[in-house]
Scaffold this motif. Structure first.
Motif, PDB file in Angstrom:
ATOM      1  N   ALA B 170       1.033  10.693  -3.610  1.00 52.56           N
ATOM      2  CA  ALA B 170       0.066  10.574  -4.696  1.00 52.56           C
ATOM      3  C   ALA B 170       0.275   9.260  -5.439  1.00 52.56           C
ATOM      4  O   ALA B 170      -0.666   8.487  -5.653  1.00 52.56           O
ATOM      5  CB  ALA B 170       0.194  11.759  -5.648  1.00 52.56           C
ATOM      6  N   LEU B 171       1.513   8.980  -5.816  1.00 51.67           N
ATOM      7  CA  LEU B 171       1.799   7.734  -6.513  1.00 51.67           C
ATOM      8  C   LEU B 171       1.426   6.538  -5.641  1.00 51.67           C
ATOM      9  O   LEU B 171       0.826   5.571  -6.120  1.00 51.67           O
ATOM     10  CB  LEU B 171       3.292   7.656  -6.842  1.00 51.67           C
ATOM     11  N   LEU B 173      -0.765   6.285  -3.241  1.00 53.67           N
ATOM     12  CA  LEU B 173      -2.214   6.124  -3.137  1.00 53.67           C
ATOM     13  C   LEU B 173      -2.768   5.449  -4.371  1.00 53.67           C
ATOM     14  O   LEU B 173      -3.558   4.520  -4.307  1.00 53.67           O
ATOM     15  CB  LEU B 173      -2.872   7.503  -3.024  1.00 53.67           C
ATOM     16  N   VAL B 174      -2.305   5.937  -5.515  1.00 54.96           N
ATOM     17  CA  VAL B 174      -2.828   5.431  -6.773  1.00 54.96           C
ATOM     18  C   VAL B 174      -2.448   3.974  -6.948  1.00 54.96           C
ATOM     19  O   VAL B 174      -3.280   3.127  -7.265  1.00 54.96           O
ATOM     20  CB  VAL B 174      -2.273   6.276  -7.930  1.00 54.96           C
ATOM     21  N   ALA B 176      -1.323   1.811  -4.680  1.00 60.88           N
ATOM     22  CA  ALA B 176      -1.736   0.888  -3.632  1.00 60.88           C
ATOM     23  C   ALA B 176      -3.128   0.339  -3.923  1.00 60.88           C
ATOM     24  O   ALA B 176      -3.462  -0.764  -3.542  1.00 60.88           O
ATOM     25  CB  ALA B 176      -1.722   1.576  -2.273  1.00 60.88           C
ATOM     26  N   VAL B 177      -3.942   1.116  -4.616  1.00 62.80           N
ATOM     27  CA  VAL B 177      -5.282   0.640  -4.947  1.00 62.80           C
ATOM     28  C   VAL B 177      -5.226  -0.304  -6.131  1.00 62.80           C
ATOM     29  O   VAL B 177      -5.700  -1.427  -6.079  1.00 62.80           O
ATOM     30  CB  VAL B 177      -6.225   1.811  -5.282  1.00 62.80           C
ATOM     31  N   GLY B 178      -4.608   0.128  -7.187  1.00 59.34           N
ATOM     32  CA  GLY B 178      -4.769  -0.599  -8.438  1.00 59.34           C
ATOM     33  C   GLY B 178      -3.595  -1.447  -8.848  1.00 59.34           C
ATOM     34  O   GLY B 178      -3.683  -2.208  -9.813  1.00 59.34           O
ATOM     35  N   SER B 188       0.656  -6.381  -7.911  1.00 64.78           N
ATOM     36  CA  SER B 188      -0.633  -6.145  -7.274  1.00 64.78           C
ATOM     37  C   SER B 188      -0.478  -5.024  -6.252  1.00 64.78           C
ATOM     38  O   SER B 188       0.636  -4.675  -5.870  1.00 64.78           O
ATOM     39  CB  SER B 188      -1.121  -7.424  -6.601  1.00 64.78           C
ATOM     40  N   GLY B 189      -1.621  -4.467  -5.834  1.00 66.01           N
ATOM     41  CA  GLY B 189      -1.611  -3.281  -4.969  1.00 66.01           C
ATOM     42  C   GLY B 189      -0.772  -3.414  -3.714  1.00 66.01           C
ATOM     43  O   GLY B 189      -0.110  -2.476  -3.314  1.00 66.01           O
TER      44      GLY B 189
END
Lengths: 543, 353, 318
Positions: B170-171, B173-174, B176-178, B188-189
């Motif tokens: 979960a962390l 995913l979050v 890696a995008v933002g 950066s992601g």
């Protein structure tokens, strides 16, 4: 203990005998009846026609929920023809393209025996709007639809239906050449009035087509049986729609595509819906092409977009250089034979497609053009989603840009979140990236309106990723859609395609092919692959 | 003051360390695994040399349409069906030694070396982070006891109660995008520091609990009581009285933690939420290879074997280190891919307020 | 004792609350992943997105969104963003597969973990011990998903010795149920067999050096009796504790194994929901998983407190 053992034995025997029966049944030649089994890689997002918006879902409901119009049950270009569905004929268009008049066939029944009424059409449209379906946007040009979607009160005033005569009149706020195609989308398939306004994937509503869904367990499996009302009533009224060969269809989810392939090979399932992965594709193709396997075209364009509002891609020369630099041949290899090169907006299979290539691959020329343009801003970000091989295409593209002298950063985004993210203007560094587009319907407007018209640029859910806004071309798009599609319009779209490629907002590189793969029990020659709906379940016949 | 008290307890100082080293030197298995680990480190450090002088390509350079000459015969790096070339060993003068990695036609050997750098770097740095955080929290918790302990233990409980992989994914995913913004520092992601931070934090409770147990028992020892009686400051007691007595445990834990972190990194990268493309790590290489496992299984087997060897060498060496430095130790930390808790008795200590 | 139990139960609820808040926050900071946009489909006009935002409450203040979601978790009305399906129903459907996977793997890992640990300890230093140690450490050092992928390739696709994953209901066909689960069971168990045999070996060696064991030996009890009566019984305590915790954690979803073998259990549902950034199922599964972890933790604690009064007293003294 002994009892348990016996029970196990009995169960095992029972299991064995059903398998044996299935095997016997499939050995006789070209027959009606029997059960079709198949697998999907994942459960369709929706089986509710108002919400379904993916090829997977549409394959599953094509023969179950019929709109007033539908598409011919045929492969290739023939399958792109709009034909009457529940309506008697094609719509009469009047009032300068703003009024569509249709008549419901008399004597139609839902699978539960309820008669189909003309007023079910406005009810179904309203249900779809109230559910905030992903398809809503196709119908907001109906008079009163936007207001209804917002308030969810009253009716969509632009639809009038008379249950006695079966007459249905739809008024639009502006002429819309694509509207016949939109009437043929499953979003507006007819459901009985009073169908609950909630997602009915787990509890599918009654059907009008040849098959009805009798069981649905989201996430694992669903199955069909023949619609009892089809032979009684509906089938006789709609001879253009085939009634299907098998009596039952059982579809299940098999997450692993190697398993899907091996099950079809062993005849454990008869068909797999999923496209075969690049790992197995060459082997399956070599072994089964012509007997159990067939390559199918899709109507899709894969491309790299360049943000025309920001340096360095605000410079036409830079965009053209990128078009010369990207080599569709390399991408064909990255897609392991499931992509054929394309260097224009409209793919084959789409009316108006005329093949051309303005930028044959020429790296030396590309480098020279970049040297001439000499962009000052060379720090760019390349975006792609994380699905193989799209992410590999993105990595290839990053390499190409670096070879051209750009300092290209790479961002790979979860596929589910990719479109919202790159379609949101507040996302930083939207310079260039990957995208694909599959037709909603066989009308070229579908490729231009959202992706290339300046009028479609919006702060969120933006699909004009190049942000190209050319007033002359915008106007052409609007004008071409004021009339239903004819030869003149098709020529217009072909010209538009070339005009956009001259502006080079994209570097298109290919169109995807997919495949039909069936077990030896199925007659491959009869299986239809409709360009919009995929494999047609009515066309599967056991040998 | 401090040196005397440590010497007085006889738990630390030159004697036990020398003894430990002697014990370690006689443990041939542990030494052999240390040797293996050293070899792996040399292998990954040699990446630029191999890339520049032998393979003559970079880890992210694609060669989709190129042909190479293998033993005088021209061959496609990626054949028209999309199958990458297999190992050619020295057939092309060291180029594509282990073949190409995917349909992008990158040099598998070069990626394996650079990927190993990334994996080891993440393992070691996140291991440092975990160790530092865990030690600090354990010191605070075990020294102050009372509500400090309660707060810290409860926070650990929360992280622990999460299914670790689910939380890390979960962390990942979050972030890696933002990317991540910590004060003035922006990650950066695609930054490699994001998996480092995630792994470093997620693994803290697994180490903090057993150390806390030790701090609790040290806290009761005479030399600590006497230091308090003599008015030594809190910080000083924690860091110069208690910490030195934990060093051997911490070193052992650190070694085993690197192993566990490398496994977690590989799982995250395999799922696409660890190291971000186009950069390689052994986990992402398994993911890439797995796409072609039927036609080119070596691409999955090779990076996985590298992980196995590295983690194995660390686990065996860590065990040997523990036997040498801390033979009586009751607390244990097992490399366990983050799925499980450390040994039972300590769990109880950790959960009881 | 009752007071201790109550304290632990309150602690349990507090931890679950914190877990839910943390999960909620993590998913609300994903930039530009507005679920309304994903639901609205392509070509969505801003008005449609606004309506969805209103209907689903995506623009409510965060605390209110959190409360709404938790309310739905407890009333069973939680609906996913993708596919808009009832989350609890999906989880309940996934439980048989997950439980079958975990139970079977647990039987294997306990059996072999204890067997190997025992053999290692009684033959400590011998050839058998060394061989088993190598196996155990190798088992611990492997990425599970990697092993699963390799098994699947060689034992299923290439040779078809085992069927590929895909859960078959026990009630449909018990033989097929077991047949389809063998490979996932083995893959999952290997890691734990290594771990448990190591733990048992060291705890047995510790116990064997304890005074009471030496006394028992000195009294002339048979070696077998010493082993079964004194050594095994005491050495198994950490194993039982560990098992409680591991099994709890596993019920929350063996995500990787389920996903690779496509067993269609809770773990795979978690994996799919993570891929689609679908908060409601993730929230429910995280809570469900955390519940088992915390529950088994608490049970282990209470069992210990029952067995060892010092812990209980220590607690109430504070």
């Amino acid at each position: 203990m002994r009892k348990l053992g016996l029970a196990l034995l009995v169960l095992a025997l029972a299991g064995g005998s059903t398998l044996g029966l299935a095997a016997c049944g499939s050995s006789s030649g070209g027959k009606e009846g029997g059960t079709l089994t198949g697998s999907y890689a994942s459960f369709p997002e929706y089986l509710d026609p108002a919400l379904a918006y993916s090829t997977e879902s549409w394959t599953a409901i094509y023969d179950t929920y019929l709109p007033l119009l539908t598409y011919a049950h045929a492969s290739g270009a023939a399958g792109s023809k709009v034909i009457p569905g529940l309506a008697v004929g094609l719509p009469k268009i009047s009032n300068g393209g703003k009024t569509y008049t249709l008549t419901l066939r008399k004597g139609l029944k839902y699978s539960d025996g309820t008669p189909v009424k003309a007023s079910d059409f406005p009810a179904s449209v309203e249900r779809m709007l109230a559910l905030e379906s992903g398809g809503s946007s196709f119908y907001t040009s109906i008079v009163g639809a936007e207001k209804f979607a917002e308030t969810k009160q009253g009716n969509v005033s632009g639809i009038k239906a008379d249950d006695k005569t079966g007459k249905i009149v739809v008024d639009l706020t502006a002429p819309r050449g694509t509207f016949s195609n939109e009437l043929a989308m499953p979003f507006v398939a007819l459901l009985p009035k009073g169908t609950p306004v909630k997602n009915l994937t787990a509890d599918p509503p009654p059907a009008t087509g040849p098959y009805e869904i009798v069981k649905s367990e989201p996430g694992r499996a669903w199955s069909y049986e023949r619609n009892p009302q089809w032979t009684n009533a509906n089938g006789k009224l709609m001879p253009e729609i085939p009634g299907g060969h098998v009596n039952k269809i059982e579809l299940k989810v098999v997450g692993n595509d190697s398993t899907q392939v091996s099950e079809v090979e062993r005849g454990k399932t008869d068909w797999m819906q999923t496209a075969i992965s690049a790992d197995l594709y060459p082997k399956v193709k070599e072994k089964y092409e012509g007997t159990q396997f067939r390559v199918e075209p899709t109507v899709s364009t894969y491309y790299f977009w360049m943000n025309t509002t920001k340096p360095p891609f605000d410079d036409l020369k830079v965009r053209q250089a990128v078009n010369y630099a990207v080599n569709p041949a390399a991408l064909e290899r990255i897609y392991a034979g499931t992509l054929s090169a394309l260097h224009q907006v409209l793919p084959p299979g789409m009316p108006g497609h005329k093949p051309f290539d303005l930028y044959p691959h020429d790296m030396a020329k590309a480098k020279k053009m970049i040297a001439e343009a000499d962009p000052s801003d060379r720090d760019i970000t390349v975006w792609t989603d994380n699905e193989s091989p799209n992410n590999e295409a993105g990595e290839y593209y990053q390499g190409v840009l670096q070879e051209l002298g750009f300092n290209a950063k790479f961002k790979e985004i979860n596929a589910e979140n990719y479109a919202p993210l790159v379609g949101n203007e507040s996302t930083p560094d939207l310079d260039t990236g990957w995208f694909d587009w599959f037709e909603d319907y066989p009308h070229p407007n579908d490729f231009f309106q959202l992706q290339l018209s300046g009028e479609s640029i919006q702060p969120t859910s933006n699909y004009n990723l190049a942000r190209i806004d050319d007033p002359t071309l915008n106007k052409k798009i609007t004008e071409l859609n004021e009339q239903p599609l004819g030869p003149q319009q098709e020529a217009g779209y072909a010209e538009l395609d070339r005009e956009y490629m001259e502006q080079a907002p994209w570097a298109p590189y290919g169109t995807l092919t997919t495949s039909t793969f069936v077990s030896s029990a199925i007659d491959l020659d009869k299986v239809i692959y409709n360009p919009t709906f995929g494999n047609d379940l009515t066309s599967f016949q056991l040998k | 003051m401090a040196p005397e008290s440590i010497a007085a307890t006889g738990l630390a100082g030159a004697g036990p360390w020398r003894l430990g080293l002697r014990r370690l030197r006689s443990n041939r298995v542990a030494l052999a695994s240390l040797g293996l680990f050293a070899l792996i480190v040399v292998f990954v450090l040699a990446a630029p040399l191999w890339a520049d002088h032998v393979a003559e390509t970079g880890p992210n350079k694609t060669h989709t349409l190129q042909k190479i000459e293998v033993d005088g015969e021209k061959r496609d790096v990626v054949n028209p069906e999309g199958k990458p070339i297999g190992p050619v060993w020295l057939g092309a003068g060291g180029k594509f030694f282990l073949g190409a990695d995917s349909r992008l036609g990158r040099d598998e050997m070069v990626r394996l070396m650079y990927g190993g750098r990334t994996s080891l770097f993440i393992g070691i740095v996140s291991g440092l982070l975990t160790t530092a955080l865990a030690t600090l929290l354990a010191l605070l918790s075990g020294y102050f006891r009372g509500w400090t302990d309660t707060v810290i233990s409860r926070a650990m409980d929360v992280i622990w109660a999460f299914p670790v992989l689910l939380f890390a994914i979960a962390l990942g995913l979050v972030l890696a995008v933002g990317g991540l913004q910590i004060g003035p520092l922006h990650l950066s992601g695609g930054s490699i520091w994001i998996p480092i931070l995630i792994i470093g934090v997620v693994m803290v409770p697994y180490m903090a609990r057993p150390i806390r147990g030790e701090v609790l028992s040290l806290r009761e020892k005479e030399f600590v009581e006497s230091a308090i009686a003599q008015g030594a400051g809190t910080v000083r007691i924690m860091f110069s009285e208690i910490l030195p007595n934990l060093i051997s445990t911490i070193i052992v834990f650190f070694t085993l933690n690197i192993a566990a972190n490398m496994l977690l990194e590989s799982a995250l990268s395999f799922l696409g939420v660890g190291v971000q493309a186009p950069n390689a790590s052994w986990g992402t290489m398994i993911a890439t290879g797995n796409n072609l496992i039927s036609s080119a299984p070596l691409l999955t087997i090779i990076p996985g074997t590298m992980i196995l060897l590295t983690v194995l060498s660390l686990n065996v060496f860590g065990d040997g280190l523990r036997d040498a430095l801390d033979p009586k130790s009751k607390v244990r930390f097992e490399a366990h891919s983050g799925l499980s808790a450390p040994e039972g008795s300590e769990t109880i200590g950790g959960l009881t307020p | 004792m009752a007071r201790f139990v109550v304290r632990r139960l309150i602690g349990m609820v507090a931890v679950l609350f914190a877990v839910s808040v943390l999960t909620f926050l993590v998913f609300n900071v994903i930039p530009n992943s507005d679920p309304a946009q994903r639901m609205a489909g392509r070509a969505a006009k801003p008005e449609l997105i606004a309506t969805i935002n209103e209907e689903w409450g995506f623009e409510d203040p965060l605390p209110q969104q959190y409360l709404t979601m938790m309310g739905k978790v407890f009333s069973g009305d939680l609906v996913s963003y993708k596919g808009r399906e009832n989350v609890e129903e999906r989880i309940v459907e996934g439980i048989p597969a997950t439980v079958s996977l975990c139970l079977g793997a647990a039987v294997i890992w306990l059996f072999f973990g204890i067997l190997f640990g025992y053999l290692s300890a009684v033959r400590a230093g011998g050839l058998l011990d060394r061989g088993l140690t190598v196996l155990a450490v190798t088992g611990i050092s492997m990425p599970v998903f990697w092993l699963a992928a390799i098994f699947l390739n060689y034992l299923t696709y290439k040779t078809e010795i085992f069927p590929s994953g895909e859960y078959v209901e026990f009630t449909t066909d018990p033989l097929e149920w077991a047949n389809h689960l063998i490979l996932p069971w083995i893959t999952l168990a290997i890691l734990y067999v290594g771990f448990y045999s190591r733990v048992l070996r060291s705890s047995m060696l510790d116990v064997m050096n304890e005074d009471y064991v030496r006394t028992a030996r000195a009294k002339g009890l048979s070696e077998r009796r010493v082993m079964s009566r004194h050594v095994m019984r005491n050495s198994l305590i950490p194993i039982v504790t560990l098992f409680g915790l591991d099994f709890g954690a596993l019920l929350g979803g063996a995500i990787l194994i389920e996903a690779i073998f496509s067993l269609n259990g809770v773990g795979q549902y978690a994996y799919e929901s993570l891929q689609s950034l679908d908060l409601p199922p993730i929230m429910a599964i995280v809570l469900y998983g955390a519940f088992f972890v915390v529950l088994l933790n608490t049970l282990v604690d209470i069992a210990y407190a029952y067995l060892d009064p010092r812990i209980r007293l220590g607690t109430s003294a504070q």
